[in-house]
Scaffold this motif. Structure first.
Motif, mmCIF file in Angstrom:
data_model
loop_
_atom_site.group_PDB
_atom_site.id
_atom_site.type_symbol
_atom_site.label_atom_id
_atom_site.label_comp_id
_atom_site.label_asym_id
_atom_site.label_seq_id
_atom_site.Cartn_x
_atom_site.Cartn_y
_atom_site.Cartn_z
ATOM 1 N N ILE A 269 31.182 47.288 38.700
ATOM 2 C CA ILE A 269 31.742 45.957 38.432
ATOM 3 C C ILE A 269 32.019 45.826 36.934
ATOM 4 N N THR B 258 33.744 43.084 34.235
ATOM 5 C CA THR B 258 34.164 41.677 34.215
ATOM 6 C C THR B 258 34.996 41.350 32.973
ATOM 7 N N ASP C 207 37.354 42.403 37.014
ATOM 8 C CA ASP C 207 37.211 41.076 37.640
ATOM 9 C C ASP C 207 37.369 39.986 36.592
ATOM 10 N N ARG D 33 36.733 36.559 35.485
ATOM 11 C CA ARG D 33 35.729 35.597 35.941
ATOM 12 C C ARG D 33 35.927 34.199 35.370
ATOM 13 N N TYR E 161 30.965 38.621 29.091
ATOM 14 C CA TYR E 161 31.832 39.452 29.925
ATOM 15 C C TYR E 161 32.117 40.787 29.242
#
Lengths: 253, 253
Positions: free
Chosen positions: B6, B8, B41, B43, B66
């Protein structure tokens, strides 16, 4: 002039789909236009996911900092619509099926011969003590708690709710603006424009480059809350552009 | 499957014109699309004014939270372009006329027979130690400091800078999505869709109402990082819609 009244606002747009790119937001620009018209200064916008923690943090940060906070999205009937829960948590109050909203929605579905399902009942949920924001498009109301106004994400509904809400809000002295088109790019106007800004401190002068694929030109926007002051700055900007033009002609062989 | 990576990101769009409604942002939606494609991602997004304090606060909040922070706007040659100063302050470093950027811009203006004015030199300003983000459209580079990527606000330039930047960034396992169209509104699908979401916890299922001026329908979007898991959830959504259809037919007289 008497000293202007400043009323500030923030917007919180809520939804995974805005952050994934699936949906291109249309509400931020519309809210910005409407608030400018009525005299509310939009100072900050945030977009967050359908995530309770993120919504609570953002709402609490914004509502203490600005006079008004407008939210969009997350008040529909499905499991990912969690805005009512998040706003309740932000204010530390219970999230209830509002009796007036239950009556309103129940009557509407009965008229239309449709089941008032548990999912549809979710649209009546709001923080205890909230007041309604009418929804002339599809009935299910938005709601207000103190200075936070919670509205739908579907643009037609957001716009209708905003139209219903705005006349009831405290507003300030509207910012007026005049735009002067400059055929010259920012590199040519930068230094003289700084002088014009210094000479006209009660206005805020912005320059917005445009690019046609080959050349840059600039829109120069003068903003202020007093028409005479703006007009004086506008005249200075026009003189500045004319002076740049003369300078260029002199340089031509 | 191996556990997904993941990565971000947040975006900070900078500019009075976005908050006054004068300019409708086009960079947020584009960045969202591009990041989703490469597996980053997005966010959170914030929009702030050309206000040093507001930019510094937002950058510092986002860069600690992030993996990547992308900014747009405020790196042109005029007095209201203060992003380089604000980013320098956020990182506690000096804002300098970057020597490589001065060379690049000086050479370009010489080639074009144009004056390298003090205003144009402003476009070479960046925090000491920053690296360049190339600008194939109009030369003046963006810049990167640690995990903060500072790009232009003009969409053509923003997009070109992003294209140049993205291949160098750490990315994660992309989120894939499948969309199923439901002819029924969210009120009809809300309860069964909650069950489908519960049965498929490794996916994130969103429902997006559409309104054609008279009726609501819904796009149901299933997101995840594993194709087989998404396909299983998609089959459940399709079965759910068929079941609602059968129920409706049975109810018809």
């Amino acid at each position: 002039m008497t000293s202007p009244t400043i009323v500030t606002a923030a917007m919180l747009a809520i939804g995974d789909e805005l952050l994934s790119g699936r949906t291109k937001d249309k509400n931020i620009g519309h809210l910005a236009d409407m608030l400018t018209l009525v005299g509310i200064d939009l100072r900050e916008v945030r977009i967050v996911a359908d995530d309770e923690e993120a919504i609570v943090d953002a709402v609490n940060a914004l509502r203490s900092r600005y006079n008004h906070v407008f939210t969009s999205g997350g008040i529909g009937p499905t499991h990912d619509d969690i805005t009512a829960d998040a706003i309740s948590r932000a204010f530390g109050v219970e999230c209830i099926h509002d009796p007036k909203a239950m009556d309103l929605l129940g009557a509407m579905y009965e008229r239309r011969g449709m089941d008032f399902t548990d999912a549809r009942k979710r649209m009546a949920r709001m923080p205890a003590g909230a007041t309604h924001i009418p929804n002339p498009v599809s009935t299910a109301p938005g709601f207000a708690v103190e200075n936070v106004y919670v509205m739908a994400g579907v643009p037609q509904v957001f716009q209708a709710m905003l139209d219903a809400l705005l006349p009831s809000l405290e507003t300030g002295t509207p910012i007026q603006s005049r735009t002067v088109r400059s055929p010259y790019g920012e590199g040519d106007i930068g230094a003289p424009l700084t002088e014009v800004q210094k000479k006209n401190p009660e206005t805020s002068i912005g320059s917005y480059p445009k690019f046609d694929g080959k050349n840059f030109s600039t829109d120069i926007v003068i903003r202020g809350r007093d028409a005479a002051i703006i007009a004086a700055a506008e005249a200075d900007v026009i003189s500045m552009i004319e002076a740049i033009g003369r300078l260029r002609e002199e340089k031509q062989p």
